[in-house]
Design an enzyme around this catalytic site. Structure first.
Site, PDB file in Angstrom:
ATOM      1  NE  ARG A 110      -4.223  -1.774   1.617  1.00 20.01           N
ATOM      2  CZ  ARG A 110      -5.113  -2.309   2.440  1.00 20.01           C
ATOM      3  NH1 ARG A 110      -4.966  -2.198   3.739  1.00 20.01           N
ATOM      4  NH2 ARG A 110      -6.153  -2.947   1.954  1.00 20.01           N
TER       5      ARG A 110
ATOM      6  CE  LYS B  39     -21.994 -19.279   2.533  1.00 16.70           C
ATOM      7  NZ  LYS B  39     -22.429 -18.696   3.802  1.00 16.70           N
TER       8      LYS B  39
ATOM      9  N   GLY C 296     -10.603  -9.380  -2.826  1.00 14.90           N
ATOM     10  CA  GLY C 296     -10.380 -10.399  -1.801  1.00 14.90           C
ATOM     11  C   GLY C 296      -9.497 -11.557  -2.193  1.00 14.90           C
TER      12      GLY C 296
ATOM     13  N   GLY D  86     -13.331  -4.302  -0.872  1.00 10.84           N
ATOM     14  CA  GLY D  86     -14.730  -3.855  -0.820  1.00 10.84           C
ATOM     15  C   GLY D  86     -15.033  -2.798  -1.869  1.00 10.84           C
TER      16      GLY D  86
END
Ligand code: AMP
Length: 395
Positions: free
Chosen positions: A35, A197, A353, A376
């Site tokens: 970062r 999922k 992710g 996100g």
């Protein structure tokens, strides 16, 4: 879209929102500097113009002032990576910070203490944002990782710089990469969605159906689609309550002329552990007591062919339980296919992710066009949302 290159920073103080929320070990050493290095081009541009940088960021989730989350721990690392002496001030607003900024000379860097030592930061408090705005002439947002939050330093502060605000290079690259997939990329466009999922990716699937020509659905989420169409998935992860939705997605895809590719075979295991017994089986005929934990060899070949046909590729989510060595082959094979397509001229974006973790773990980071830095924020962009941090610069 105003970017860094629209400004000359000579004798200006750039108030830059960076994302230096880096991992630290017990001795407060930075264990992953990605970062910090990602923000380097923006910082260097300001310094080379003859300006100075006031860097603001959060670190972790402190509840009030907490030494363990102080940015003093990372100041040396920033200085080492940027190669310029870096000062630190022990509050991010108030007279001490204002004085430190006033004393800052062209070519210098100042890091403000953790923004989240004030709970007004995450509340998006306008008074707090106004205090921050006193610390620079031009506001630069280069923190893609927090652009989906309407916090004081990521969004509200921009209101105090009606003309003098812009995206940093990292933000610009992130926004343009996502735009390539959703709007401007060369066709055929392919999205590969994997992971555990369906339920966590519904909005993404529905949004990208308007943008892509091909959709690969892999990983655990494939089983809901297979069972919904009458297949036997054994003990594989499956969301029975999402089967209608899976059928509706397939119908929508057909109407929109998106070709959906599901795995045809899987590596099935008799337990959810690395040293379980395994067999390769047809994905529609998984025996009871067995669960599919990776894409099988035929699926890998099929996916390779699809990937090689496409010119713009988005990859989100692994094709199997890649954290276990014996179920990583499908994810590795996909990474290799994407690397090969990229070498032949395709644009490839990996984000959100676990696929980023997989890409790094298996060494594909330099072989794809772009790896997103924001989990996100990337997912919300793919859902079609305009991020508050982005909107604040655009308005
Ligand atoms: P997500 O955060 O939704 O992208 O999901 C990532 C997780 O999905 C990883 O931890 C994988 O281990 C998991 N995953 C991928 N394929 C499978 C599978 N076939 N069965 C169970 N978990 C899976």
């Amino acid at each position: 879209m105003k970017t860094l290159n629209d400004f000359n920073f000579k004798d200006k103080k750039a108030l830059i929102r960076v994302d230096f929320n880096v991992p630290l070990d017990d001795a407060f050493n930075v264990t992953d500097t990605t970062r910090i290095t990602s923000a380097k081009p923006t910082i260097i541009k300001v310094l080379e113009d003859g300006g100075s940088c006031v860097l603001m960021t959060h670190l972790g989730r402190p509840k009030g002032v907490d030494e363990a989350f102080s940015l003093k721990h990372i100041t040396d690392k920033v200085e080492y990576i940027i190669g310029v002496e870096t000062k630190f001030v022990s509050d991010c607003v108030g007279s001490e910070a204002e004085e430190a900024v006033a004393n800052l000379k062209p070519g210098e860097i100042l890091i403000l203490e953790n923004l989240r030592f004030h709970d007004t930061e995450t509340q998006g408090d306008s008074g707090f944002a106004e205090q921050l705005s006193k610390l620079g002439d031009i506001y630069v947002n280069d923190a893609f990782g927090t652009a989906h939050r309407a916090h004081a330093s990521t969004t509200i502060v921009a209101d105090f710089f009606p003309e003098n605000k812009c995206f940093g290079y990292l933000m610009e690259q992130e926004i343009k990469s996502i735009d390539k997939v959703l709007k401007t990329g060369e066709k055929p466009v392919l999205a590969i969605l994997g992971g555990a999922k369906v339920s966590s990716k519904i909005t993404i699937i529905e949004n990208i159906l308007d943008a892509v020509d091909h959709l690969i659905i892999g990983g655990g989420m494939a089983f809901t689609f297979i069972k919904a169409q009458g297949g036997s998935v054994g003990d594989s992860i499956c969301e029975d309550d999402k089967m209608d939705l899976a059928l509706s997605i397939l119908k929508q895809a057909k109407e929109k002329k998106v070709v959906v590719h599901l795995p045809v075979d899987v590596v099935a295991a008799d337990a959810f552990k690395n040293d379980a017994n395994t067999q390769n089986v047809d994905i529609t005929k998984i025996p009871d007591g067995w669960q599919g934990l990776d894409a099988g060899p035929k699926s890998r070949t099929n996916f390779h062919e699809v990937v090689m046909q496409c010119k713009t590729i988005l990859w989100n989510g692994p094709l199997g339980v890649f954290e276990m060595e014996n179920f990583a082959a499908g994810t590795i094979a996909l990474g290799e296919s994407i690397a090969e397509a990229t070498k032949e001229g395709a644009f490839s974006l990996v984000g959100g992710g676990d696929s980023v973790a997989a890409v790094k773990q298996f060494g594909f980071e330099k072989k794809v066009s772009y790896v997103s830095t924001g989990g996100g924020a990337m997912l919300e962009s793919l859902e079609g949302k305009t991020l508050p941090g982005v909107a604040a610069i655009l308005k």
